[in-house]
Design a protein around this motif. Sequence first.
Motif, PDB file in Angstrom:
ATOM      1  N   ALA A   1       0.831  -1.200   0.000  1.00 33.85           N
ATOM      2  CA  ALA A   1       0.000   0.000   0.000  1.00 33.85           C
ATOM      3  C   ALA A   1       0.866   1.251   0.000  1.00 33.85           C
ATOM      4  O   ALA A   1       1.942   1.284   0.608  1.00 33.85           O
ATOM      5  N   CYS A   2       0.394   2.284  -0.665  1.00 36.81           N
ATOM      6  CA  CYS A   2       1.050   3.582  -0.580  1.00 36.81           C
ATOM      7  C   CYS A   2       0.990   4.086   0.863  1.00 36.81           C
ATOM      8  O   CYS A   2      -0.022   3.928   1.544  1.00 36.81           O
ATOM      9  N   GLU A   3       2.061   4.684   1.331  1.00 34.67           N
ATOM     10  CA  GLU A   3       2.152   5.169   2.708  1.00 34.67           C
ATOM     11  C   GLU A   3       2.061   6.691   2.793  1.00 34.67           C
ATOM     12  O   GLU A   3       2.487   7.287   3.775  1.00 34.67           O
ATOM     13  N   CYS A   4       1.461   7.312   1.775  1.00 35.18           N
ATOM     14  CA  CYS A   4       1.451   8.773   1.733  1.00 35.18           C
ATOM     15  C   CYS A   4       0.568   9.396   2.798  1.00 35.18           C
ATOM     16  O   CYS A   4       0.749  10.557   3.166  1.00 35.18           O
ATOM     17  N   GLY A   5      -0.433   8.669   3.301  1.00 33.45           N
ATOM     18  CA  GLY A   5      -1.329   9.221   4.307  1.00 33.45           C
ATOM     19  C   GLY A   5      -2.467  10.046   3.746  1.00 33.45           C
ATOM     20  O   GLY A   5      -3.218  10.653   4.508  1.00 33.45           O
TER      21      GLY A   5
END
Length: 264
Positions: free
Chosen positions: A230-234
């Motif tokens: 998963a992308c961890e960009c928030g």
Amino acid sequence: MTWPAMVWIGGAPGAGKSTIARDLARRADLPLHPVDLWTYAHLDRLPPLRPLAADLAEGPEYAAAAFVEISRLRLELVVADVHERGLGDVPALVEGPQLFPSMADSVAAAVWLLPDAEQTRRAREQRLARVHEPAGQAQLERLLARDAVLAELVRREAAERGRVLIEVPAEPDWPAITSAVEGALGALPRLEPGDALSRQRRYENLAACRQGRLWQADAGLEALPPYPFACECGTSGCAVTWSGTPDEYDVRREQGWLMAHRAC
């Protein structure tokens, strides 16, 4: 033990539960907790277990009963693992075949997905095709027979307890099934965008790395197939994923790739 907030998606292989759970968790900013990602982490906390092949050799009913017993033992560990995440009122979306309706008395919302036999067969064959695992190929028919017994158990328990059960046909209407799952789980509190959401996605990615590496060592695999991170960009609702191996994930993290939404 007091249970943390959880919602469940259970069911058999081939039902689409893992894909639906990932999609829903990312769109709805929910922490995702696939039970399978904690398999090796649980082994050190469980009593010694018989090999799967030994259970399967005793017949599908015996193997199914053994799977349920192990699942009940793991349930306390799943609850402890979710507690450890410190989620407060935000429910973890827990997903896995180890979740049975008879175990869900303290779960506010849950749904079970059951595919037809051909869906389950295709799912198991596709998994085996991704890696060279002769032992898995040899046990395929016995696993499928056990799966059929477990599916009937889930069907019966769901009916007895008034839990939502969705039958997945050979040609699934995935948008309709996904919508039905969302309707069964209802409106849920979300993780706060930013650090809180980013931290939980990183936690999930690291769990996937740990499980993958331990599986590789246990199965004696020369290399792992890529799987999604998963992308961890928030960013709220971010459903961006990246496929790779644990080693490639470590490199990407060092470069900041999975922490920068614009780079996704």
